[in-house]
Design a protein around this motif. Sequence first.
Motif, mmCIF file in Angstrom:
data_model
loop_
_atom_site.group_PDB
_atom_site.id
_atom_site.type_symbol
_atom_site.label_atom_id
_atom_site.label_comp_id
_atom_site.label_asym_id
_atom_site.label_seq_id
_atom_site.Cartn_x
_atom_site.Cartn_y
_atom_site.Cartn_z
ATOM 1 N N ILE A 136 0.876 -1.160 0.000
ATOM 2 C CA ILE A 136 0.000 0.000 0.000
ATOM 3 C C ILE A 136 0.918 1.215 0.000
ATOM 4 N N LEU A 191 -1.870 -1.250 -3.850
ATOM 5 C CA LEU A 191 -2.850 -0.185 -3.740
ATOM 6 C C LEU A 191 -2.105 1.138 -3.618
ATOM 7 N N ILE A 228 -10.080 -2.581 2.854
ATOM 8 C CA ILE A 228 -8.657 -2.641 2.507
ATOM 9 C C ILE A 228 -7.920 -3.471 3.544
#
Length: 217
Positions: free
Chosen positions: A9, A123, A207
Amino acid sequence: MIGRSFDHIVSLGAHCETAHHIRRLTGSNKAHVFDWFVTPTLSLVEILECDFAEMFLPENMRVIFDGKGVLCNRYGTIHFHDFQDGHPDGTYVQELVAAGCRSNRDKFAYLANRFRSMRGRVLFIRADDGFVSGGDRNGDFTDELFSRFVAAIERILPNVDYNLLLLRSQYRGEHPRLHLDVAEKYGETRWEGSDRGWDELFLRQGIHFVKAEEPTV
């Protein structure tokens, strides 16, 4: 809703808030290129299109805001944290900033290689548009600029399964990898924004981060 687990991420700016909450919520302190400086949207796209070339060249770095920040004339980014030896009394000094460019080039070359070497599910999160007072690159994504972003990311990371989450963006384009949401600030005026707003965001979007056992910098 994204509803996925990710191997990485990564903050794409536009300022420090994004990296702060990614680290807080994932427990990972792994650094990435865009973590700690202000990056207007056009600047982000240009840096990716140029594959991180010509970052931190001394001739491009100029002290601004009465010595409180450093502007990169090449890309229009603003740096408040990348020249810690350049402000001995709290005010940046041009000569010391120039001297610090070499160590920053080495550091960011390493981070750029880290970026290029990512594999798996990624992400990217970007909050706001990186507005810079008096800057010449201000503005949010447009369809044309978003197409350039996608082309640059997919050229640098051809084998990565990525999603992009834009927060507090005015852009309303459609793309299968694009998600739009808001990290509420709940009246917070700190640069970090609201822990509650980001907690709710990660929960709402589903997430999840799969933490790998890797060294950090």
